[in-house]
Design an enzyme around this catalytic site. Structure first.
Site, PDB file in Angstrom:
ATOM      1  N   MET A   1       0.856  -1.192   0.000  1.00 46.83           N
ATOM      2  CA  MET A   1       0.000   0.000   0.000  1.00 46.83           C
ATOM      3  C   MET A   1       0.894   1.245   0.000  1.00 46.83           C
ATOM      4  O   MET A   1       0.451   2.332   0.385  1.00 46.83           O
ATOM      5  CB  MET A   1      -0.930  -0.009   1.212  1.00 46.83           C
TER       6      MET A   1
ATOM      7  N   HIS B   1       9.314  -3.836   3.440  1.00 42.36           N
ATOM      8  CA  HIS B   1       8.990  -3.990   2.017  1.00 42.36           C
ATOM      9  C   HIS B   1      10.265  -4.243   1.190  1.00 42.36           C
ATOM     10  O   HIS B   1      10.265  -5.053   0.270  1.00 42.36           O
ATOM     11  CB  HIS B   1       8.343  -2.718   1.456  1.00 42.36           C
TER      12      HIS B   1
HETATM   13  O1  PAF Z   1      -0.060  -5.648   3.658  1.00 38.25           O
HETATM   14  C1  PAF Z   1      -0.539  -4.757   2.905  1.00 38.25           C
HETATM   15  O2  PAF Z   1       0.072  -3.706   2.666  1.00 38.25           O
HETATM   16  C2  PAF Z   1      -1.923  -4.966   2.302  1.00 38.25           C
HETATM   17  O3  PAF Z   1      -2.766  -5.623   3.191  1.00 38.25           O
HETATM   18  C3  PAF Z   1      -1.903  -5.663   0.937  1.00 38.25           C
HETATM   19  C4  PAF Z   1      -1.352  -7.091   1.053  1.00 38.25           C
HETATM   20  C5  PAF Z   1      -1.035  -4.876  -0.038  1.00 38.25           C
HETATM   21  C6  PAF Z   1      -3.315  -5.758   0.359  1.00 38.25           C
HETATM   22  O4  PAF Z   1      -3.868  -4.500   0.151  1.00 38.25           O
END
Ligand code: PAF
Length: 284
Positions: free
Chosen positions: A30, A37
């Site tokens: 997101m 990430h």
């Molecule tokens: O973990 C996240 O950022 C969200 O839940 C995801 C997996 C991108 C789904 O919108």
């Protein structure tokens, strides 16, 4: 690196890549990327010919009291970070592109949602499962990468791809930690200096619990009591939950056996922190 904003172009590009025999590794996000990430992207880079990330703040997974509009966003910074991780494509659709009209079909998650963080977020995992169903159809990856820090999300996503037979392998990547063991999180900056000093006790309590279990403790209640005492004694945080469940089914356990998760959430004055460990115990 290319930024793609339409479903049609993304699907077409991925189809061509697959026809060319290239493997696709995918990291759904997101945005407002952090080190967690980046570790997913790094792993995806190691294991695939093409790395795709998506940046989409999914309205469907926000509850009525959760503020979607104040969710942090910084696309330019994210783009820079993704470029440094040698990402090939960013899928960056608008809400209108992903949800052009009210959905005639959504995904409902029936299990694994009424415990841990899901308990206080009704409907959240339905929103996650619905958007991932769409995103998996758009990106068509062989492998998708998720952080173990959000172990309940990994469990739900494993349920989604197994039950609905998605041809995608879910790769759970280890939580990235500070040197003192604190799980990295964008929320850590909101800790007061004394809270930051106390916060490593969350992971320490999980490690001590692991030690107890490896030394023979099999009663989940005793392990939960131990962690509760340690966190109460060593931090000013307010315990939201400390729970133990089988993993990935997230069912209650009367005895510690098989694969299970010990997970906790603790509220400090301006930050709610979560952490967990997953253990496997098989008696001889
Ligand atoms: O973990 C996240 O950022 C969200 O839940 C995801 C997996 C991108 C789904 O919108």
């Amino acid at each position: 690196m290319r930024v793609i904003t339409t479903i049609k172009e993304m699907q077409h590009t991925m189809l061509l890549a697959k026809k060319g025999g290239q493997s696709i590794g995918y990291v759904p996000t997101m945005g407002f990327l952090h080190e967690g990430h980046l570790s997913l992207m790094e792993k995806a880079r190691e294991e695939n010919d093409i790395v795709v990330i998506s940046i989409f703040v999914n309205p469907l997974q926000f509850g009525p009291t959760e503020d979607l509009s104040s969710y942090p966003r910084d696309f330019e910074r994210d783009k820079e970070l993704a470029l440094n991780q040698q990402v090939d494509y960013i899928f960056y659709p608008s809400v209108k592109e992903m949800y052009p009209h009210s959905s005639s079909v959504t995904v409902k998650v029936n299990e694994r949602t009424d415990v841990l963080c899901g308990k206080s977020r009704p409907g959240h995992f339905d929103g996650v499962a619905t958007v991932l169903t769409k995103l998996f159809q758009i990106v068509q990856p062989e492998k998708a990468y998720f952080g173990t820090k959000d172990a309940q999300q990994v469990a739900v996503v494993e349920g989604l791809v197994n039950d609905l037979h998605f041809p995608v392998e879910i790769i759970a990547v280890e939580t990235v930690r500070e040197e003192d063991g604190l799980a990295k999180s964008s929320r850590n900056v909101n800790l007061l200096p004394e809270e930051r000093e106390q916060a490593p006790n969350l992971y320490q309590s999980l490690l001590r619990a692991k030690e107890m279990i490896l030394n023979g403790e099999r009663n989940p209640q005793k392990v939960v009591s131990f962690i509760t005492e340690m966190i109460t004694e060593k931090t000013d945080g307010k315990i939201d939950y400390i729970e133990i469940y089988s993993y990935p089914m997230l069912k209650e356990l009367t005895e510690l056996h098989g694969k299970f998760i010990i997970a906790l959430a603790v509220k400090f004055s301006k930050a709610r922190l979560i952490d967990n460990i997953i253990l496997e115990i098989y008696e001889k």
